[in-house]
Write an enzyme that holds these catalytic residues in place. Sequence first.
Site, mmCIF file in Angstrom:
data_model
loop_
_atom_site.group_PDB
_atom_site.id
_atom_site.type_symbol
_atom_site.label_atom_id
_atom_site.label_comp_id
_atom_site.label_asym_id
_atom_site.label_seq_id
_atom_site.Cartn_x
_atom_site.Cartn_y
_atom_site.Cartn_z
ATOM 1 N N ARG A 1 63.469 8.467 -18.176
ATOM 2 C CA ARG A 1 64.295 8.712 -19.355
ATOM 3 C C ARG A 1 65.376 9.720 -18.957
ATOM 4 O O ARG A 1 65.347 10.266 -17.862
ATOM 5 C CB ARG A 1 63.478 9.155 -20.593
ATOM 6 C CG ARG A 1 62.223 9.917 -20.400
ATOM 7 C CD ARG A 1 62.371 11.314 -19.897
ATOM 8 N NE ARG A 1 63.399 12.074 -20.602
ATOM 9 C CZ ARG A 1 64.050 13.101 -20.100
ATOM 10 N NH1 ARG A 1 63.806 13.499 -18.848
ATOM 11 N NH2 ARG A 1 64.966 13.748 -20.775
ATOM 12 N N ASP B 1 73.776 11.863 -24.395
ATOM 13 C CA ASP B 1 73.478 10.448 -24.152
ATOM 14 C C ASP B 1 74.715 9.589 -24.333
ATOM 15 O O ASP B 1 74.840 8.532 -23.727
ATOM 16 C CB ASP B 1 72.354 9.978 -25.066
ATOM 17 C CG ASP B 1 71.058 10.613 -24.604
ATOM 18 O OD1 ASP B 1 70.778 11.740 -25.037
ATOM 19 O OD2 ASP B 1 70.377 10.002 -23.760
ATOM 20 N N ARG C 1 67.153 0.493 -24.222
ATOM 21 C CA ARG C 1 67.414 1.665 -25.065
ATOM 22 C C ARG C 1 68.900 1.643 -25.463
ATOM 23 O O ARG C 1 69.755 1.493 -24.596
ATOM 24 C CB ARG C 1 67.035 2.956 -24.318
ATOM 25 C CG ARG C 1 65.546 2.967 -23.926
ATOM 26 C CD ARG C 1 65.089 4.349 -23.552
ATOM 27 N NE ARG C 1 65.102 5.241 -24.682
ATOM 28 C CZ ARG C 1 65.004 6.579 -24.572
ATOM 29 N NH1 ARG C 1 64.921 7.131 -23.391
ATOM 30 N NH2 ARG C 1 65.005 7.340 -25.651
ATOM 31 N N ALA D 1 69.768 10.058 -19.804
ATOM 32 C CA ALA D 1 70.854 9.074 -19.704
ATOM 33 C C ALA D 1 71.243 8.697 -18.262
ATOM 34 O O ALA D 1 71.251 7.506 -17.917
ATOM 35 C CB ALA D 1 72.064 9.590 -20.484
ATOM 36 N N GLN E 1 59.962 16.615 -24.497
ATOM 37 C CA GLN E 1 60.623 16.653 -23.177
ATOM 38 C C GLN E 1 60.841 18.089 -22.708
ATOM 39 O O GLN E 1 60.828 18.364 -21.510
ATOM 40 C CB GLN E 1 61.983 15.937 -23.238
ATOM 41 C CG GLN E 1 61.906 14.428 -23.353
ATOM 42 C CD GLN E 1 61.975 13.966 -24.786
ATOM 43 O OE1 GLN E 1 61.556 14.668 -25.699
ATOM 44 N NE2 GLN E 1 62.479 12.771 -25.001
HETATM 45 O O1 MRU Z 1 64.899 10.075 -25.048
HETATM 46 P P1 MRU Z 1 65.321 10.707 -23.754
HETATM 47 O O2 MRU Z 1 64.301 11.616 -23.180
HETATM 48 O O3 MRU Z 1 65.840 9.688 -22.779
HETATM 49 O O4 MRU Z 1 66.563 11.612 -24.169
HETATM 50 C C1 MRU Z 1 67.204 12.361 -23.188
HETATM 51 C C2 MRU Z 1 68.245 13.257 -23.713
HETATM 52 O O5 MRU Z 1 68.551 13.260 -24.889
HETATM 53 C C3 MRU Z 1 68.984 14.097 -22.725
HETATM 54 O O6 MRU Z 1 69.374 15.296 -23.295
HETATM 55 C C4 MRU Z 1 70.237 13.323 -22.268
HETATM 56 O O7 MRU Z 1 69.906 12.057 -21.805
HETATM 57 C C5 MRU Z 1 70.976 14.043 -21.214
HETATM 58 S S1 MRU Z 1 70.070 14.013 -19.718
HETATM 59 C C6 MRU Z 1 70.923 14.565 -18.440
#
Ligand code: MRU
Length: 345
Positions: free
Chosen positions: A49, A236, A90, A51, A195
């Site tokens: 996970r 994201d 996603r 982005a 996370q």
């Molecule tokens: O649902 P996730 O864990 O994929 O969400 C991740 C985030 O929101 C991060 O802050 C974003 O992807 C930036 S990561 C460098």
Amino acid sequence: MSKLKTMSMEWTGEEFILIDQRYLPLEEKYVTCKTYEEVAKSIKDMVVRGAPAIGASAAFGYVLGVKEFIGKPEFEEKMKEVKKTLANTRPTAVNLFWALERMEKRLNEIKNEENIVELIEKEALDIAFEDIEANKTMGRFGGELLNDGDTVLTHCNTGSLATVDYGTALGVIRGARDMGKDIKVYADETRPYLQGARLTVWELYKDGFDVTLISDNMAGWVMKQGKINAVIVGADRIAANGDTANKIGTYSVAVLAKEHGIPFYVAAPLSTIDLDTPTGNEIPIEERSHDEVRYCHKSKMVPEEIKVYNPAFDVTPNELITAIITEKGVVRPPYNENLKKLFEK
Ligand code: MRU
């Protein structure tokens, strides 16, 4: 010999191996993907996970698709299916679509070459290595914005696990440290998927940072107590006007930062900026399983019949963002004009 091996992912040339982020930090397990479908499932199920990590994973999934179908009469049709399957995992992080578009474009350019597999694999590796470089550059630009002795609040996980390596917001914190600055970090736990608690704290602690975990509802109070000098988050998808989709809870932190006069920075590579999406209103927000809210990690807290709402992301309006840190420099308002300029350089 691996062609790419970082904390989050490994490409051997035959297999794509991911650290299984669902089990961290208590267990270190790995998922080996031999097909594009396995990569798509890993993205959907959040084995991987973040982005930029999702984007790079999709690129390697695409390579696995090329390897599976090359030489077959239905190759072109199958590659459309591969792209669709990887895209339908996603919806919010634009890096996923950016990487797939780039891979498809490259495949079209090289479709008459003899060494298609080698060339398409190179494109995925380029995406991965460019991501690491972009993060390090953002670290240098963003590191300048922090002062020695600062304490930064961050939300979600934006480190080596969320990218190919190094990180976006955590990359900036790492960049500041590489400049010799002493930076402390407060990490929001980031309900419901945790996370922050599970991944950010693990990563930063392993990396020798002074990191303090707080639950999300403590952010306002630690700001009020004067403990936070800056907030840095990842993204994201950043719309053309600077509105930024990021992990649910980011918006609340931005509002709190404004109330307390604390700078609020977003760190993201150009692959996260989507000029085709005019404002945050058009960014698709993923809604995930209600069990993520019913459960606190693996413990069930409320019965099935309780209604739940679980948007995985929110949108922080551009007026709450002090600056956006990219690999091409630090962008300040007006974002509509200044984000566009990044792509002209
Ligand atoms: O649902 P996730 O864990 O994929 O969400 C991740 C985030 O929101 C991060 O802050 C974003 O992807 C930036 S990561 C460098």
